[in-house]
Design a protein around this motif. Structure first.
Motif, short mmCIF file in Angstrom:
data_model
loop_
_atom_site.label_atom_id
_atom_site.label_comp_id
_atom_site.label_asym_id
_atom_site.label_seq_id
_atom_site.Cartn_x
_atom_site.Cartn_y
_atom_site.Cartn_z
N ALA A 197 0.81 -1.22 0.00
CA ALA A 197 0.00 0.00 0.00
C ALA A 197 0.84 1.26 0.00
CB ALA A 197 -0.94 0.01 1.21
N SER A 198 2.16 1.15 0.13
CA SER A 198 3.04 2.32 0.10
C SER A 198 3.38 2.76 -1.32
CB SER A 198 4.34 2.02 0.86
OG SER A 198 5.14 1.09 0.14
N PHE A 199 3.05 1.95 -2.31
CA PHE A 199 3.42 2.28 -3.69
C PHE A 199 2.56 3.42 -4.24
CE2 PHE A 199 5.88 -1.51 -3.57
CZ PHE A 199 6.86 -1.33 -4.54
N PRO A 200 3.11 4.18 -5.19
CA PRO A 200 2.33 5.27 -5.80
C PRO A 200 1.04 4.81 -6.45
CG PRO A 200 4.66 5.54 -6.32
CD PRO A 200 4.51 4.18 -5.67
N SER A 201 0.93 3.52 -6.78
CA SER A 201 -0.31 3.04 -7.38
C SER A 201 -1.48 3.10 -6.40
CB SER A 201 -0.14 1.59 -7.89
OG SER A 201 0.36 0.74 -6.89
N PHE A 202 -1.18 3.35 -5.12
CA PHE A 202 -2.24 3.52 -4.11
C PHE A 202 -2.41 4.98 -3.73
CE2 PHE A 202 -1.22 -0.93 -3.88
CZ PHE A 202 -2.46 -1.53 -3.72
N THR A 203 -2.02 5.88 -4.62
CA THR A 203 -2.31 7.29 -4.41
C THR A 203 -3.68 7.57 -5.01
OG1 THR A 203 -1.37 9.52 -4.61
CG2 THR A 203 -1.39 8.20 -6.59
N PRO A 204 -4.45 8.49 -4.46
CA PRO A 204 -5.78 8.77 -5.02
C PRO A 204 -5.69 9.46 -6.38
CG PRO A 204 -5.27 10.30 -3.24
CD PRO A 204 -4.20 9.26 -3.23
N ILE A 205 -6.57 9.04 -7.28
CA ILE A 205 -6.70 9.65 -8.61
C ILE A 205 -8.19 9.84 -8.88
CG2 ILE A 205 -6.32 9.39 -11.10
CD1 ILE A 205 -3.91 7.65 -10.47
N PRO A 206 -8.67 11.06 -8.98
CA PRO A 206 -10.09 11.26 -9.29
C PRO A 206 -10.38 10.79 -10.72
CG PRO A 206 -9.07 13.27 -8.40
CD PRO A 206 -7.97 12.34 -8.74
N GLU A 207 -11.38 9.97 -10.87
CA GLU A 207 -11.68 9.43 -12.19
C GLU A 207 -11.95 10.55 -13.20
OE1 GLU A 207 -14.54 6.03 -14.26
OE2 GLU A 207 -14.83 6.59 -12.15
N ALA A 208 -12.59 11.62 -12.77
CA ALA A 208 -12.92 12.72 -13.67
C ALA A 208 -11.69 13.43 -14.22
CB ALA A 208 -13.82 13.72 -12.95
#
Length: 584
Positions: free
Chosen positions: A217-228
């Motif tokens: 969960a520390s990887f950048p792939s678990f950073t929030p990204i708003p779908e919009a």
């Protein structure tokens, strides 16, 4: 974790360079050269109670520009795809925040896993198949909008889109519910059962127990990204939405990145990061000798500059004398991946272990023996929990070349003159030098040496092509987290990762090995699992010898006299970028 993709392509001995800065971690040998240590705990420690804000770095002052130079360039800065050691450090330390993160302790010089966007390190169900992370209050993006649990859920779904967004971590496919079926939101839509939200909670569902989820969960792939905001996935990495202390101002891929302060970042919500400098100026694809000398001359901008790629051997002594040489360890092993579908006889693979010119190849490739390269005998590097010390082949200590033993093994196998095809890069002098050394050693050991010419632009594609006319690929791996669970399922799994070819560069698939991996993943956890991975390392190395390990990595970089807060992230082998400041 993938090694940094090189711009100058350091060697046929080790195609992909991994290097960084450190504030210690080595030891002195009688010659006065700092030598690699055992890697500390490589981030295995956890502190679920870590509080925000992060304690100030002693002596830190605000203002100024930190200039960061490197002879490499990140392949991408898209959070989903950031899986190289430098891109993860740049993004996680400065720009994006994830559910968890690593925190540097200047006293112990170790990294510890702590909560980041989440309030703790996650809560797991009794069966180990459901993880729940609760988000902190007050989290915002650089545009002032609030971070939502749905944004992290979308990022998780996005990370399954490996065709549209390649080269990111693939543990989702191994562990997450329906991870072997779901292809991401661009192909399969948002209806994915493996992630749910409940208010400010993110709920992750697994198809097999995954005790290492807090590390992942520390990887950048678990950073929030708003779908919009993800209207053009190909371009999102050119200016990802910041949640950390800095945001993108300008980015020229392969050349430069300028970060400026994010005024929406609240240190009261952050357990690890600081915002001392006004600006970070990254300069990529630089000539290593030139950037070393700029820092060592310590004039003008050189005083406020740090390099994150390892120094040239030619300036090592000068760097030591400057007292601004930072050395340290990294949890990385460099390897010759032997294509087990083409080099089918284990005796031939063992012969290559005796034929390889370890020390000569290190020198030709531009590495400093005992500092930026050390002998390796296991696949798991120092600092990995459960790692065992053993010799895969009796007497092979990871630095001894013995052509007579190689010839004897080839004769036993009836494979005298066996052809070895491996890539090198014609536009990288160190790669050419290492190629010549390796070719001579292979020939002396009774092989037919056929180096395959590529360039820095074509090499990566050639090595990632399972059908390429190669039977050896040269690269390496760094721990995603300090256990074998971040190694073998990722790089030597016959079917667990969902890809028969890359990143299983050795094309290794043995039913007994796969069964052992499945057993560890499905039935063991904690110390038992760590010890089992150490046993697995010894088992496959001795029985199959699918790779020739050609060295453990170390780091040695220089920094200017005005750069403070220099410490080594021994998880990534990079500077702890958010701790840096400019001395007044």
């Amino acid at each position: 974790m993938r090694l940094k993709k090189t711009a100058t392509a350091l060697a046929a001995a080790s195609l992909l360079a991994v290097a960084a800065c450190g504030g210690g971690g080595g030891s002195d040998d009688p010659s006065g050269r700092e030598t690699l240590g055992e890697g500390g705990n490589a981030g295995s420690g956890q502190d679920a109670e870590a509080s925000a804000p992060a304690a100030d770095v002693e002596g830190a002052t605000a203002g100024g520009t930190v200039t960061v130079n490197a002879n490499v360039a990140p392949e991408t800065l898209d959070p989903t795809r950031s899986y190289y050691t430098d891109s993860t450090a740049i993004m996680s330390d400065l720009v994006t925040r994830s559910l968890t993160q690593y925190k540097y302790d200047p006293d112990t010089k170790q990294m510890t896993l702590v909560p980041d966007l989440a309030t703790d390190l996650g809560q797991v169900s009794d069966d180990g198949k459901t993880w729940t992370f609760t988000l902190r209050e007050g989290l915002k993006y650089e545009d002032g909008t609030a971070v939502k649990a749905e944004d992290i859920a979308y990022a998780v779904k996005r990370s399954f889109a490996v065709e549209e967004l390649p080269d990111g971590p693939t543990y989702n496919q191994t562990f997450f519910l329906d991870g072997d079926k779901y292809k991401g939101p661009f192909k399969d839509g948002d209806d994915y059962a493996g992630v749910e939200t409940d208010g400010n909670k993110v709920i992750l569902k697994m198809r097999r127990p995954f005790g290492d989820m807090p590390y992942y969960a520390s990887f950048p792939s678990f950073t929030p990204i708003p779908e919009a905001k993800d209207t053009n996935p190909d371009a999102y990495g050119n200016k990802p939405l910041a949640t950390g202390p800095y945001k993108f101002e300008t980015y020229n891929k392969g050349q430069s990145l300028t970060l400026v302060k994010n005024d929406q970042w609240d240190p009261a919500t952050d357990t690890t990061r600081h915002q001392y400098a006004d600006t970070y100026q990254f300069n990529f694809s630089q000539d290593q000798t030139k950037i070393d000398n700029v820092v060592l001359d310590d004039q003008g901008v050189g005083q406020s500059t740090i390099n994150y790629t390892e120094i040239s051997p030619s300036v090592y002594d000068r760097a030591r004398e400057s007292k601004r040489l930072a050395i340290g360890t990294q949890p990385c092993t460099f390897m010759w991946y032997l294509d087990n579908t083409k080099i089918t006889d284990v005796k031939v693979r063992e012969a290559l272990a005796w034929a390889y010119p370890y020390r000569a190849a290190w020198r030709a490739g531009g590495y400093i023996e005992g500092v930026t390269r050390a002998p390796s005998t296991s696949i798991l590097p120092p600092g990995t929990a459960g790692r065992k010390k053993f010799e895969a082949i009796d007497g092979q200590d990871g630095q001894t070349t013995d052509p007579a033993k190689a010839k004897a093994l080839l004769k036993e196998a009836g494979a005298e003159g066996f052809e070895i095809k491996w890539p090198y890069q014609t536009d990288a002098p160190e790669s050419v030098k290492a190629k010549d050394v390796v070719a001579q050693a292979l020939t002396e050991a009774g092989f037919k040496a056929t180096p395959v010419a590529t360039t820095t632009d074509t090499n990566r594609a050639a090595q990632s092509d399972a059908s390429a006319d190669l039977n050896v690929r040269t690269s390496g791996w760094c721990s995603d987290w300090p256990s074998g669970g971040s190694w073998f399922p990722a790089i030597l799994a016959g079917g667990l990762v969902g890809q028969e070819g890359m990143p299983n560069k050795a094309q290794f698939k043995q039913s007994d090995a796969d069964k052992q991996q499945d057993k560890i993943l499905d039935t063991l956890s904690g110390t038992e699992a760590n010890d089992a991975w150490g046993d697995f390392d010894e088992f496959i190395s001795k029985k199959y010898h699918p790779v020739v390990t050609i060295g453990y990595g170390g780091v040695a970089i220089v920094h200017g006299s005005k750069v403070g807060g220099v410490g080594i992230d021994n998880v990534r082998g990079m500077p702890v970028l958010s701790d840096l400041y400019i001395k007044k």
